[in-house]
Write a protein that holds these residues in place. Structure first.
Motif, PDB file in Angstrom:
ATOM      1  N   ARG A   4       0.858  -1.186   0.000  1.00  0.00           N
ATOM      2  CA  ARG A   4       0.000   0.000   0.000  1.00  0.00           C
ATOM      3  C   ARG A   4       0.892   1.233   0.000  1.00  0.00           C
ATOM      4  NH1 ARG A   4      -5.095  -1.357   0.528  1.00  0.00           N
ATOM      5  NH2 ARG A   4      -5.669  -3.262   1.599  1.00  0.00           N
ATOM      6  N   VAL A   5       0.565   2.145  -0.896  1.00  0.00           N
ATOM      7  CA  VAL A   5       1.305   3.397  -1.018  1.00  0.00           C
ATOM      8  C   VAL A   5       0.308   4.538  -0.871  1.00  0.00           C
ATOM      9  CG1 VAL A   5       2.735   4.830  -2.521  1.00  0.00           C
ATOM     10  CG2 VAL A   5       3.010   2.341  -2.558  1.00  0.00           C
ATOM     11  N   TYR A   6       0.558   5.417   0.085  1.00  0.00           N
ATOM     12  CA  TYR A   6      -0.267   6.587   0.318  1.00  0.00           C
ATOM     13  C   TYR A   6       0.551   7.807  -0.085  1.00  0.00           C
ATOM     14  CZ  TYR A   6      -3.111   3.451   3.132  1.00  0.00           C
ATOM     15  OH  TYR A   6      -3.896   2.409   3.552  1.00  0.00           O
ATOM     16  N   LEU A   7       0.077   8.528  -1.089  1.00  0.00           N
ATOM     17  CA  LEU A   7       0.759   9.729  -1.559  1.00  0.00           C
ATOM     18  C   LEU A   7       0.000  10.944  -1.048  1.00  0.00           C
ATOM     19  CD1 LEU A   7       1.285   8.549  -5.241  1.00  0.00           C
ATOM     20  CD2 LEU A   7       2.963   8.490  -3.382  1.00  0.00           C
ATOM     21  N   VAL A   8       0.666  11.761  -0.261  1.00  0.00           N
ATOM     22  CA  VAL A   8       0.059  12.956   0.319  1.00  0.00           C
ATOM     23  C   VAL A   8       0.619  14.166  -0.409  1.00  0.00           C
ATOM     24  CG1 VAL A   8      -0.293  14.303   2.425  1.00  0.00           C
ATOM     25  CG2 VAL A   8      -0.075  11.799   2.561  1.00  0.00           C
ATOM     26  N   SER A   9      -0.269  14.974  -0.970  1.00  0.00           N
ATOM     27  CA  SER A   9       0.190  16.194  -1.648  1.00  0.00           C
ATOM     28  C   SER A   9       0.450  17.277  -0.601  1.00  0.00           C
ATOM     29  CB  SER A   9      -0.837  16.658  -2.675  1.00  0.00           C
ATOM     30  OG  SER A   9      -2.067  16.934  -2.058  1.00  0.00           O
ATOM     31  N   PRO A  10       1.386  18.189  -0.889  1.00  0.00           N
ATOM     32  CA  PRO A  10       1.735  19.202   0.109  1.00  0.00           C
ATOM     33  C   PRO A  10       0.612  20.205   0.349  1.00  0.00           C
ATOM     34  CG  PRO A  10       2.838  19.666  -1.960  1.00  0.00           C
ATOM     35  CD  PRO A  10       2.149  18.348  -2.118  1.00  0.00           C
ATOM     36  N   ALA A  11       0.666  20.819   1.511  1.00  0.00           N
ATOM     37  CA  ALA A  11      -0.292  21.865   1.863  1.00  0.00           C
ATOM     38  C   ALA A  11      -0.062  23.089   0.972  1.00  0.00           C
ATOM     39  CB  ALA A  11      -0.129  22.219   3.345  1.00  0.00           C
ATOM     40  N   MET A  12      -1.015  23.985   0.983  1.00  0.00           N
ATOM     41  CA  MET A  12      -0.998  25.181   0.138  1.00  0.00           C
ATOM     42  C   MET A  12       0.193  26.086   0.450  1.00  0.00           C
ATOM     43  SD  MET A  12      -2.548  26.757  -2.308  1.00  0.00           S
ATOM     44  CE  MET A  12      -4.209  26.152  -2.435  1.00  0.00           C
ATOM     45  N   SER A  13       0.716  26.682  -0.615  1.00  0.00           N
ATOM     46  CA  SER A  13       1.805  27.653  -0.477  1.00  0.00           C
ATOM     47  C   SER A  13       1.505  28.838  -1.391  1.00  0.00           C
ATOM     48  CB  SER A  13       3.143  27.028  -0.873  1.00  0.00           C
ATOM     49  OG  SER A  13       3.176  26.762  -2.259  1.00  0.00           O
ATOM     50  N   ALA A  14       2.216  29.924  -1.199  1.00  0.00           N
ATOM     51  CA  ALA A  14       2.042  31.086  -2.072  1.00  0.00           C
ATOM     52  C   ALA A  14       2.355  30.705  -3.522  1.00  0.00           C
ATOM     53  CB  ALA A  14       2.947  32.229  -1.614  1.00  0.00           C
ATOM     54  N   SER A  15       3.354  29.865  -3.728  1.00  0.00           N
ATOM     55  CA  SER A  15       3.703  29.438  -5.086  1.00  0.00           C
ATOM     56  C   SER A  15       2.556  28.687  -5.742  1.00  0.00           C
ATOM     57  CB  SER A  15       4.937  28.535  -5.061  1.00  0.00           C
ATOM     58  OG  SER A  15       6.054  29.255  -4.630  1.00  0.00           O
ATOM     59  N   THR A  16       1.907  27.813  -4.993  1.00  0.00           N
ATOM     60  CA  THR A  16       0.769  27.065  -5.531  1.00  0.00           C
ATOM     61  C   THR A  16      -0.344  28.026  -5.925  1.00  0.00           C
ATOM     62  OG1 THR A  16       1.311  25.250  -4.026  1.00  0.00           O
ATOM     63  CG2 THR A  16      -0.844  25.187  -5.060  1.00  0.00           C
ATOM     64  N   ARG A  17      -0.639  28.957  -5.044  1.00  0.00           N
ATOM     65  CA  ARG A  17      -1.709  29.923  -5.276  1.00  0.00           C
ATOM     66  C   ARG A  17      -1.432  30.767  -6.520  1.00  0.00           C
ATOM     67  NH1 ARG A  17      -1.660  31.217  -0.550  1.00  0.00           N
ATOM     68  NH2 ARG A  17      -3.311  29.972   0.329  1.00  0.00           N
ATOM     69  N   GLN A  18      -0.167  31.049  -6.794  1.00  0.00           N
ATOM     70  CA  GLN A  18       0.219  31.894  -7.924  1.00  0.00           C
ATOM     71  C   GLN A  18       0.501  31.098  -9.197  1.00  0.00           C
ATOM     72  OE1 GLN A  18       3.730  33.650  -6.270  1.00  0.00           O
ATOM     73  NE2 GLN A  18       2.602  34.951  -4.852  1.00  0.00           N
ATOM     74  N   ALA A  19       0.318  29.782  -9.165  1.00  0.00           N
ATOM     75  CA  ALA A  19       0.667  28.900 -10.295  1.00  0.00           C
ATOM     76  C   ALA A  19       2.131  29.129 -10.677  1.00  0.00           C
ATOM     77  CB  ALA A  19      -0.268  29.109 -11.480  1.00  0.00           C
ATOM     78  N   ARG A  20       2.978  29.149  -9.648  1.00  0.00           N
ATOM     79  CA  ARG A  20       4.412  29.372  -9.825  1.00  0.00           C
ATOM     80  C   ARG A  20       5.127  28.032  -9.769  1.00  0.00           C
ATOM     81  NH1 ARG A  20       7.246  33.810  -9.457  1.00  0.00           N
ATOM     82  NH2 ARG A  20       5.501  34.963  -8.544  1.00  0.00           N
ATOM     83  N   PHE A  21       6.029  27.808 -10.726  1.00  0.00           N
ATOM     84  CA  PHE A  21       6.841  26.598 -10.682  1.00  0.00           C
ATOM     85  C   PHE A  21       7.650  26.642  -9.394  1.00  0.00           C
ATOM     86  CE2 PHE A  21       6.237  27.258 -15.273  1.00  0.00           C
ATOM     87  CZ  PHE A  21       5.660  26.041 -15.595  1.00  0.00           C
ATOM     88  N   ASP A  22       7.787  25.496  -8.745  1.00  0.00           N
ATOM     89  CA  ASP A  22       8.386  25.427  -7.408  1.00  0.00           C
ATOM     90  C   ASP A  22       9.595  26.345  -7.289  1.00  0.00           C
ATOM     91  OD1 ASP A  22       8.949  24.705  -4.790  1.00  0.00           O
ATOM     92  OD2 ASP A  22      10.113  22.966  -5.398  1.00  0.00           O
ATOM     93  N   ASP A  23       9.536  27.189  -6.291  1.00  0.00           N
ATOM     94  CA  ASP A  23      10.623  28.144  -6.049  1.00  0.00           C
ATOM     95  C   ASP A  23      11.277  27.920  -4.693  1.00  0.00           C
ATOM     96  OD1 ASP A  23       8.570  28.962  -4.412  1.00  0.00           O
ATOM     97  OD2 ASP A  23       8.517  31.028  -5.118  1.00  0.00           O
ATOM     98  N   GLY A  24      10.984  26.786  -4.069  1.00  0.00           N
ATOM     99  CA  GLY A  24      11.566  26.495  -2.764  1.00  0.00           C
ATOM    100  C   GLY A  24      10.874  27.207  -1.624  1.00  0.00           C
TER     101      GLY A  24
END
Length: 193
Positions: A4-24
């Protein structure tokens, strides 16, 4: 043997909200609070892993999870587009973005193609199929998409058709080389399933 594999997506960030490619960047304080509220709601796991991304490691910590950052679970390498918004890149390089979103072998940003990402995650999923018990991994949404594409034998072009909301769980269970999928549920106590 069932894996069994459970994949958890990360919580919201400013980058996610802005549709920004991961900026760390870090996850939002409100997102930290939501992850903390969900701590303990995930099933116990024999292994906990995270993507090397800051927001994945922070989400894992807020969920009360401790595990190594695994390079194979890194998100899609978008090369020179890292840190830029999709709108910025689309305005500067509309043809390149169009190719990238429609051709899984295209990597106009100089990074990794969707096909390469899906292949990398297929190898990881093959290793997980030989691992008994539960694995819980906090990973980028694109990693979830790539794993689902490979687990279900979908064409790579289906990658962009899958939405993975923040702080949700995608569950795979498999045996004998076959995976079953349960998509995008929020972390909840086991008796609430």
């Amino acid at each position: 043997m069932t894996s069994r594999v459970y994949l958890v997506s990360p919580a919201m960030s400013a980058s996610t909200r802005q549709a920004r490619f991961d900026d760390g960047g870090s996850i939002d304080q409100g997102a930290v609070a939501r992850a903390r509220a969900a701590a303990g709601a995930l099933p116990p796991a024999a292994r906990v892993l995270t993507s090397p991304a800051v927001r994945c490691r922070q989400t894992a910590a807020a969920l009360g999870l401790d595990g190594p950052a695994v390079p194979e679970l890194a998100g899609l390498d978008v090369g020179r587009w890292r840190g830029r918004t999709l709108d910025e890149v689309g305005a500067a390089e509309p043809e390149a973005v169009g190719r990238w979103l429609t051709d899984p072998v295209s990597a106009p940003h100089g990074g990794e193609s969707v096909r390469d990402l899906c292949g990398r995650l297929a190898n990881w999923l093959t290793d997980m199929a030989r691992t008994d018990g539960r694995t819980l991994a906090v990973v980028e949404p694109d990693v979830v998409r790539a794993v689902v594409v490979r687990a279900l034998g979908m064409p790579d072009a289906a990658f962009w058709r899958l939405d993975v909301p923040p702080l949700t769980v995608t569950e795979l269970s498999g045996r004998s080389g076959r995976w079953n999928l349960r998509l995008g549920r929020p972390p909840a106590p086991r008796d609430a399933d």
